[in-house]
Design a protein around this motif. Structure first.
Motif, PDB file in Angstrom:
ATOM      1  N   LEU A 223       0.840  -1.193   0.000  1.00 25.03           N
ATOM      2  CA  LEU A 223       0.000   0.000   0.000  1.00 25.03           C
ATOM      3  C   LEU A 223       0.873   1.239   0.000  1.00 25.03           C
ATOM      4  CD1 LEU A 223      -1.375  -2.128   2.371  1.00 25.03           C
ATOM      5  CD2 LEU A 223      -3.250  -0.565   1.898  1.00 25.03           C
ATOM      6  N   ARG A 224       0.571   2.160  -0.888  1.00 22.12           N
ATOM      7  CA  ARG A 224       1.250   3.460  -0.893  1.00 22.12           C
ATOM      8  C   ARG A 224       0.246   4.506  -0.426  1.00 22.12           C
ATOM      9  NH1 ARG A 224       3.299   3.443  -5.688  1.00 22.12           N
ATOM     10  NH2 ARG A 224       1.967   4.966  -6.737  1.00 22.12           N
ATOM     11  N   THR A 225       0.525   5.090   0.718  1.00 22.80           N
ATOM     12  CA  THR A 225      -0.430   6.006   1.341  1.00 22.80           C
ATOM     13  C   THR A 225       0.234   7.319   1.711  1.00 22.80           C
ATOM     14  OG1 THR A 225       0.056   5.026   3.509  1.00 22.80           O
ATOM     15  CG2 THR A 225      -1.821   4.141   2.311  1.00 22.80           C
ATOM     16  N   ARG A 226      -0.615   8.317   1.914  1.00 27.60           N
ATOM     17  CA  ARG A 226      -0.154   9.599   2.465  1.00 27.60           C
ATOM     18  C   ARG A 226      -1.207  10.072   3.456  1.00 27.60           C
ATOM     19  NH1 ARG A 226       1.845  12.829  -1.213  1.00 27.60           N
ATOM     20  NH2 ARG A 226       1.795  11.197  -2.772  1.00 27.60           N
ATOM     21  N   ILE A 227      -0.742  10.685   4.541  1.00 29.65           N
ATOM     22  CA  ILE A 227      -1.629  11.177   5.586  1.00 29.65           C
ATOM     23  C   ILE A 227      -1.274  12.635   5.866  1.00 29.65           C
ATOM     24  CG2 ILE A 227      -2.511  10.835   7.920  1.00 29.65           C
ATOM     25  CD1 ILE A 227      -1.472   7.980   7.834  1.00 29.65           C
ATOM     26  N   GLY A 228      -2.274  13.475   5.808  1.00 32.43           N
ATOM     27  CA  GLY A 228      -2.127  14.876   6.181  1.00 32.43           C
ATOM     28  C   GLY A 228      -3.221  15.248   7.170  1.00 32.43           C
ATOM     29  N   MET A 229      -3.227  16.498   7.605  1.00 39.31           N
ATOM     30  CA  MET A 229      -4.242  16.970   8.543  1.00 39.31           C
ATOM     31  C   MET A 229      -5.090  18.047   7.888  1.00 39.31           C
ATOM     32  SD  MET A 229      -3.786  15.242  11.377  1.00 39.31           S
ATOM     33  CE  MET A 229      -2.495  14.148  12.008  1.00 39.31           C
ATOM     34  N   VAL A 230      -6.367  18.067   8.202  1.00 46.38           N
ATOM     35  CA  VAL A 230      -7.270  19.106   7.706  1.00 46.38           C
ATOM     36  C   VAL A 230      -7.943  19.769   8.901  1.00 46.38           C
ATOM     37  CG1 VAL A 230      -7.684  18.042   5.469  1.00 46.38           C
ATOM     38  CG2 VAL A 230      -9.143  17.433   7.383  1.00 46.38           C
ATOM     39  N   ARG A 231      -8.153  21.086   8.777  1.00 42.86           N
ATOM     40  CA  ARG A 231      -8.825  21.841   9.829  1.00 42.86           C
ATOM     41  C   ARG A 231     -10.323  21.534   9.846  1.00 42.86           C
ATOM     42  NH1 ARG A 231      -6.212  26.475   7.109  1.00 42.86           N
ATOM     43  NH2 ARG A 231      -8.359  27.046   6.573  1.00 42.86           N
ATOM     44  N   GLY A 232     -11.013  22.133  10.801  1.00 45.41           N
ATOM     45  CA  GLY A 232     -12.432  21.910  10.919  1.00 45.41           C
ATOM     46  C   GLY A 232     -13.230  22.377   9.718  1.00 45.41           C
ATOM     47  N   ASP A 233     -12.672  23.352   8.964  1.00 45.30           N
ATOM     48  CA  ASP A 233     -13.374  23.846   7.776  1.00 45.30           C
ATOM     49  C   ASP A 233     -13.070  23.021   6.535  1.00 45.30           C
ATOM     50  OD1 ASP A 233     -10.761  24.553   7.282  1.00 45.30           O
ATOM     51  OD2 ASP A 233     -11.118  26.723   7.167  1.00 45.30           O
ATOM     52  N   GLY A 234     -12.318  21.930   6.712  1.00 39.33           N
ATOM     53  CA  GLY A 234     -12.012  21.051   5.584  1.00 39.33           C
ATOM     54  C   GLY A 234     -10.777  21.426   4.807  1.00 39.33           C
ATOM     55  N   GLU A 235     -10.151  22.544   5.135  1.00 35.18           N
ATOM     56  CA  GLU A 235      -8.936  22.984   4.445  1.00 35.18           C
ATOM     57  C   GLU A 235      -7.700  22.364   5.095  1.00 35.18           C
ATOM     58  OE1 GLU A 235      -8.663  24.916   1.632  1.00 35.18           O
ATOM     59  OE2 GLU A 235     -10.835  24.569   1.581  1.00 35.18           O
ATOM     60  N   PRO A 236      -6.615  22.174   4.320  1.00 39.64           N
ATOM     61  CA  PRO A 236      -5.419  21.549   4.884  1.00 39.64           C
ATOM     62  C   PRO A 236      -4.805  22.374   6.008  1.00 39.64           C
ATOM     63  CG  PRO A 236      -5.323  21.596   2.477  1.00 39.64           C
ATOM     64  CD  PRO A 236      -6.478  22.459   2.877  1.00 39.64           C
ATOM     65  N   LEU A 237      -4.283  21.689   7.029  1.00 33.66           N
ATOM     66  CA  LEU A 237      -3.463  22.342   8.044  1.00 33.66           C
ATOM     67  C   LEU A 237      -2.107  22.623   7.412  1.00 33.66           C
ATOM     68  CD1 LEU A 237      -3.151  23.168  11.073  1.00 33.66           C
ATOM     69  CD2 LEU A 237      -2.242  20.866  11.460  1.00 33.66           C
ATOM     70  N   THR A 238      -1.673  23.871   7.442  1.00 29.76           N
ATOM     71  CA  THR A 238      -0.504  24.265   6.655  1.00 29.76           C
ATOM     72  C   THR A 238       0.549  24.974   7.513  1.00 29.76           C
ATOM     73  OG1 THR A 238      -1.457  26.428   6.074  1.00 29.76           O
ATOM     74  CG2 THR A 238      -1.942  24.568   4.608  1.00 29.76           C
ATOM     75  N   VAL A 239       1.707  25.128   6.897  1.00 27.91           N
ATOM     76  CA  VAL A 239       2.710  26.095   7.335  1.00 27.91           C
ATOM     77  C   VAL A 239       2.924  27.057   6.174  1.00 27.91           C
ATOM     78  CG1 VAL A 239       3.865  24.615   9.005  1.00 27.91           C
ATOM     79  CG2 VAL A 239       4.556  24.518   6.619  1.00 27.91           C
ATOM     80  N   VAL A 240       3.272  28.297   6.509  1.00 26.14           N
ATOM     81  CA  VAL A 240       3.351  29.342   5.485  1.00 26.14           C
ATOM     82  C   VAL A 240       4.722  30.003   5.537  1.00 26.14           C
ATOM     83  CG1 VAL A 240       2.353  31.519   4.665  1.00 26.14           C
ATOM     84  CG2 VAL A 240       0.870  29.753   5.644  1.00 26.14           C
ATOM     85  N   GLU A 241       5.356  30.119   4.381  1.00 25.82           N
ATOM     86  CA  GLU A 241       6.633  30.842   4.275  1.00 25.82           C
ATOM     87  C   GLU A 241       6.356  32.335   4.189  1.00 25.82           C
ATOM     88  OE1 GLU A 241      10.050  29.069   1.935  1.00 25.82           O
ATOM     89  OE2 GLU A 241       8.324  28.047   1.009  1.00 25.82           O
TER      90      GLU A 241
END
Length: 626
Positions: free
Chosen positions: A334-352
């Motif tokens: 299995l090739r998988t990826r896991i990320g996090m999403v906020r309560g509004d459905g948008e990705p949890l991010t870091v910003v430069e």
């Protein structure tokens, strides 16, 4: 084993202790009755009379397990001691395997894989480790004393359990042992210790815990780690677990959202004082982004900000993507990826921004003290893995392969932190040194990203394409393994029908009511067939029992196969089937215009069906090779 008013639990646990594979002449079972007032003493006496290797000691009630455990160590004769609680059990080969591992490595401590209703998955037991220490293994993630200890090691360092009513006595004992142990071994390929939750709630103390009481005892655990390690990176790393799990718990979700008024203020004041006086600065500085932010808000006396941060982080969910799934050399890859999403459905991010990396500004918008929160290392304590749950025996197993943290650009200087990689499930070796037993297994993901930990079940996302694989036979004698989508994700009726089509037996083991679902499916297809008959009748203005049935049946099967469904059942799509119907309709109209005989038209439909079936099989074979 310390005993206090254990009652029938003595008889439940005893067979697992007195009948170990090691042999009755190679070990002893030492019970210490801590002044029981029920019939525990009589039950223990009967055990001692029936088994020569059982010894029983009695003492006045001390109120806590510490003193009877110390008495047991003092009275024991063996080279090693294994602590067991009165409501738990040992697996049949536990002592034999733990002893062999200890003797092979000269171990001071041996951790045996823990399972049961009080234990979830723990990657401490991901693999068997012959030799390690607290400096190079996550030993502090396992702080219960249900382990095997070399008795001379405990004596040499004067390590004993605190006696009397002492909170966190297990953590204090384990902290003292871990920082002094020169060799620790971990048995990860055999479930040794069954940690059970009592039906009557007897695992839990009825005495109310105050903040000062609990954290006063935690302070002793912190001091024990400081005493056993020099100041610096190692000490900071070992202290980070108690800071993250124990100290920040009252100011994190869900606790900080449940407490109110004076109760919340009491806990906040207590942990804030301890954060400022008991921990070196390097402990909080090395935490992942959101945990480090909590630590900063705690020290800055921002309870309101901590509450709001908890409300928002509680809504964060893991988003799992299964990029590929295939059989390779009889192993499921299995090739998988896991990320996090906020309560509004948008990705949890870091910003430069301005040469710095900042934690998701939208998550922190309006939280005082959290503005422009810098993330020096987005990969701090980031990890991910897949876990396979044996639902019948409640064992958790870890496939080969790791999920590696990486940054995925989203545009505009925004990035999401994900863990991605390939995991390999080998049915012949996953569950330790034996093939997987018959039953249903669930695959879960586990990820820790930016200080948020989640454990989602692998399930198809709504609207996503589900990869389907056939059943394979592995090993000798052959064992049938059938990967099936089940669990959350997608409409329940369609999901269950898909699982039944893939493998009816596995679907039943997965908890699906196969008989009820099949009856529903037959009723639905019967109703749709009746509707189709009415439509045909309205078109022809008359009919007979055999009108159109055989020819339409062939066309229906051909349309479904063209849509991607194998003749043996399994995976297909509604869109693909609709395209198959359109294609066959175009072919039929073209043949009618060419005035081709209806007999030859049926042959042509059969030819299309044959070509589609061959194409599907070739695609499956090509996928299996890769």
């Amino acid at each position: 084993m310390p005993v206090y008013n254990a009652g029938s639990y003595i008889d439940r646990c005893a067979p697992s202790l007195v009948n170990q594979s090691l042999g009755a002449d190679a070990y002893e079972v030492v019970y210490v009755d801590d002044g029981s007032t029920d019939d525990s003493a009589e039950r223990l006496e009967r055990l001692a009379e029936a088994h020569e290797h059982v010894r029983v000691y009695r003492q006045e009630n001390s109120g806590w397990p510490g003193k009877p455990r110390n008495v047991g160590v003092d009275r024991a004769k063996g080279k090693y001691v294994q602590f067991v609680d009165q409501d738990d059990e040992l697996s049949y080969e536990a002592l034999e395997r733990l002893y062999a591992l200890a003797e092979r490595n000269g171990s001071d401590i041996v951790l045996g894989k823990v399972h049961g209703t009080m234990q979830g998955p723990s990657n401490v037991f991901k693999r068997t480790v012959e030799r390690c220490t607290a400096a190079d293994a996550p030993l502090f993630e396992s702080l219960t004393p249900h382990k095997m200890f070399r008795r001379e090691f405990l004596r040499e360092h004067g390590i004993r359990f605190p006696e009397g009513r002492v909170r966190l006595e297990d953590q204090l004992f384990m902290a003292r042992t871990y920082v002094r142990a020169k060799t620790v071994s971990i048995l990860g390929n055999y479930p040794c210790y069954q940690w059970n939750r009592r039906e009557d709630g007897g695992n839990n103390s009825s005495r109310r815990i105050t903040a000062d009481d609990y954290y006063g005892h935690l302070d002793k655990v912190v001091e024990a780690i400081k005493e056993g390690t020099p100041p610096g990176d190692l000490q900071d790393r070992l202290l980070r677990r108690s800071y993250r799990v124990e100290l920040l718990r009252p100011v994190s979700e869900p606790r900080v959202l449940r407490r109110t008024g004076k109760d919340l203020e009491e806990y906040f004041t207590t942990v804030r004082r301890m954060a400022m006086t008991s921990y070196p600065p390097g402990v909080s500085e090395g935490l992942p982004a959101i945990s480090r932010l909590r630590a900063e808000l705690l020290v800055r006396d921002r309870l309101d900000s901590l509450v709001e941060l908890a409300r928002r982080t509680e809504q964060i969910k893991a988003h799992v993507e299964v990029d590929d799934m295939r059989w390779r050399n009889d192993k499921l890859v299995l090739r998988t990826r896991i990320g996090m999403v906020r309560g509004d459905g948008e990705p949890l991010t870091v910003v430069e921004r301005g040469g710095r990396m900042l934690l998701d500004p939208e998550l922190l918008d309006g939280i005082r003290g959290a503005e422009d929160w810098e993330v020096p290392d987005p990969f701090s304590y980031a990890y991910g893995e897949l876990i396979v749950h044996d639902t019948a025996d409640n064992h958790w197993w870890y496939p080969d392969g790791e999920l590696t943290p990486t940054l995925e650009p989203l545009g505009g200087g925004r990035h999401r932190v994900v863990v991605a990689g390939e995991s390999v499930i080998d049915p012949l070796t996953l569950s330790g040194d034996a093939p997987m037993s018959t039953g249903a297994y669930q695959v879960w993901g586990s990820a820790q990203l930016l200080g948020v930990g989640r454990r989602p079940r692998l399930a198809p996302a709504p609207g996503s394409t589900r990869i389907a694989l056939g059943t394979v036979a592995v090993g000798t004698p052959p064992r049938l393994v059938s990967p099936t989508w089940a669990g959350p994700g997608g409409p329940v009726f369609g999901r269950d029908a898909f699982a039944i089509g893939g493998n009816e037996h596995v679907a039943r083991l997965s908890g699906i009511n196969v008989t009820a679902r099949k009856l529903s499916l037959y009723a639905l297809t019967g109703a749709l067939s009746g509707l189709a008959g009415l439509m045909l009748l309205s078109r022809l203005s008359g009919s007979s029992p055999g009108t159109g049935g055989l020819s339409l049946q062939l066309q229906a099967v051909a349309a479904v196969v063209i849509g991607g469904t194998a003749l043996a059942g399994g995976y297909g799509t509604v869109i693909g089937t609709a395209l198959g119907v359109v294609l066959l309709g175009v072919v039929a109209n073209a043949l009618n215009l060419l005035q081709v005989s209806s007999n030859y038209q049926s042959v042509s439909v059969g030819g299309v069906l044959l070509i589609a079936a061959i194409a599907n099989e070739m695609h499956k074979a090509r996928s299996a090779r890769h």
